[in-house]
Design a protein around this motif. Sequence first.
Motif, PDB file in Angstrom:
ATOM      1  N   LYS A  64      -9.626   4.392  85.076  1.00 18.64           N
ATOM      2  CA  LYS A  64      -9.877   3.809  83.758  1.00 18.64           C
ATOM      3  C   LYS A  64      -9.322   2.397  83.598  1.00 18.64           C
ATOM      4  O   LYS A  64     -10.047   1.503  83.124  1.00 18.64           O
ATOM      5  CB  LYS A  64      -9.322   4.720  82.654  1.00 18.64           C
ATOM      6  CG  LYS A  64      -9.681   4.249  81.243  1.00 18.64           C
ATOM      7  CD  LYS A  64      -8.925   5.023  80.171  1.00 18.64           C
ATOM      8  CE  LYS A  64      -9.290   6.479  80.187  1.00 18.64           C
ATOM      9  NZ  LYS A  64      -8.668   7.214  79.051  1.00 18.64           N
ATOM     10  N   PRO A 172     -14.057   0.645  73.727  1.00 20.60           N
ATOM     11  CA  PRO A 172     -13.490   1.872  73.151  1.00 20.60           C
ATOM     12  C   PRO A 172     -14.149   3.149  73.663  1.00 20.60           C
ATOM     13  O   PRO A 172     -13.499   4.198  73.736  1.00 20.60           O
ATOM     14  CB  PRO A 172     -13.726   1.694  71.637  1.00 20.60           C
ATOM     15  CG  PRO A 172     -14.802   0.680  71.528  1.00 20.60           C
ATOM     16  CD  PRO A 172     -14.645  -0.224  72.701  1.00 20.60           C
ATOM     17  N   VAL A 173     -15.428   3.081  74.054  1.00 20.04           N
ATOM     18  CA  VAL A 173     -16.101   4.264  74.609  1.00 20.04           C
ATOM     19  C   VAL A 173     -15.471   4.651  75.939  1.00 20.04           C
ATOM     20  O   VAL A 173     -15.142   5.823  76.184  1.00 20.04           O
ATOM     21  CB  VAL A 173     -17.609   3.984  74.778  1.00 20.04           C
ATOM     22  CG1 VAL A 173     -18.291   5.142  75.509  1.00 20.04           C
ATOM     23  CG2 VAL A 173     -18.265   3.750  73.428  1.00 20.04           C
ATOM     24  N   ALA A 175     -12.532   3.772  76.995  1.00 23.72           N
ATOM     25  CA  ALA A 175     -11.113   4.088  76.800  1.00 23.72           C
ATOM     26  C   ALA A 175     -10.904   5.549  76.410  1.00 23.72           C
ATOM     27  O   ALA A 175      -9.821   6.106  76.655  1.00 23.72           O
ATOM     28  CB  ALA A 175     -10.515   3.170  75.738  1.00 23.72           C
ATOM     29  N   ARG A 176     -11.908   6.189  75.835  1.00 17.85           N
ATOM     30  CA  ARG A 176     -11.783   7.584  75.402  1.00 17.85           C
ATOM     31  C   ARG A 176     -12.073   8.580  76.526  1.00 17.85           C
ATOM     32  O   ARG A 176     -11.835   9.782  76.358  1.00 17.85           O
ATOM     33  CB  ARG A 176     -12.732   7.847  74.231  1.00 17.85           C
ATOM     34  CG  ARG A 176     -12.350   7.128  72.947  1.00 17.85           C
ATOM     35  CD  ARG A 176     -13.409   7.349  71.872  1.00 17.85           C
ATOM     36  NE  ARG A 176     -13.550   8.757  71.525  1.00 17.85           N
ATOM     37  CZ  ARG A 176     -12.821   9.389  70.614  1.00 17.85           C
ATOM     38  NH1 ARG A 176     -11.867   8.724  69.969  1.00 17.85           N
ATOM     39  NH2 ARG A 176     -13.013  10.657  70.345  1.00 17.85           N
ATOM     40  N   LEU A 177     -12.582   8.113  77.657  1.00 16.66           N
ATOM     41  CA  LEU A 177     -12.913   9.017  78.749  1.00 16.66           C
ATOM     42  C   LEU A 177     -11.647   9.514  79.436  1.00 16.66           C
ATOM     43  O   LEU A 177     -10.667   8.769  79.556  1.00 16.66           O
ATOM     44  CB  LEU A 177     -13.800   8.311  79.776  1.00 16.66           C
ATOM     45  CG  LEU A 177     -15.187   7.868  79.294  1.00 16.66           C
ATOM     46  CD1 LEU A 177     -15.904   7.102  80.403  1.00 16.66           C
ATOM     47  CD2 LEU A 177     -16.027   9.069  78.860  1.00 16.66           C
TER      48      LEU A 177
END
Length: 375
Positions: A64, A172-173, A175-177
């Motif tokens: 990430k 942000p997409v 970062a949420r994984l």
Amino acid sequence: MAAIGAAVFAIGFSTTLAMPLFTAYADRDGGGAGGLAAAFIAYAGTLIVTAPLLGGLSDRIGRKPCVLAGLVLAGVSTLALVVAPGLAALAVARALQGLAIGLVAGGATAWAAELAGGPEAGRRAARVMAFGTAGSYGAGGLATLIAFWLLGQAEPPVTFWLHMAAVALLIPVVARLPDRRPTERVAWLRVPAFPRGTVASSFGMFAAWGVTGVTITSVPSALAAAGYPRLGPLAVCFMIVAGTAVQQAIGRWPARRLSLTGLPVLAAGAGLVILGTLGASLPLLLAGGGLVGSAAYGFLYVGALAAASEAASGADRARAAAGVFLIAHAGFCVPPLLTGLAVDAFGAPVALAGFWAGLAGLCTLLALLLLRRQG
């Protein structure tokens, strides 16, 4: 997997987004074809220098952080061209793009496979990432060309703003994984390897990406000088799209067959591109661009990676693939720079003819080495 693929697409998209403006930047700053080539190759030069460090970074700090850093660098590269359009900003942008691609080259595919799971996860992730990179390279320049056609020549083009907005939405997409924590100690430096028997196929990539680099720099410069500033970028976009299509179509051809097919196709395509450039002929440029793309991003690209994978085993396969990319990016640096300087010194006809003569000689030598090994 879709989110990671979109992130990789956005990063690759940045690398050709400004391509229709390359010659305008060179003319504005008085850099000529040589100055444009020098700014352009900052991308490949950065990758060559940082590859040993970036290759294993995602195994040490996680997938990430690398993908997020790649997105930020891609967005900043576009911002640099918005703030200060010109050759200096182009060199900075290309260096940032090189870092971004280096950060996601291996880690993004591994992360997508880890999140997808299942027996076919690795193969599906590889296909998604291959399209995310090769497809985005063609889409970036094509999008800006379409924006100019629909909205006029205003700078910065709307595609620059859209790219930065897409990056801002993706961060942000991504970062949420979920991301796995690295559990094994991995060396900071991952030195490229060159297994025995892969020299000819690897240097096929030197020739291939040398042609693509010249097609992206010196060919548009020569066409712009002749009064056709948009023909070069159009041929380059077609080249990349054709190569992406062939990459998906050639399936499981043997590695040596791929390279032996790609070498004459590359030489023939480069000849047509040069004839089309000197005669300002769109049909010749598109035909040549299609052949060059098929060879550079299809036959020779897949053949070199397959040969490296077959010649190495286990962990050495990643190092062997890194060796292929090292030679390929050297091709992305040296021929474009020398050809650009020759265009400024001797004119486009002499420089491009000399480049093709050298290319034809190299392709012939490599084909003979491959046939000798086959025998």
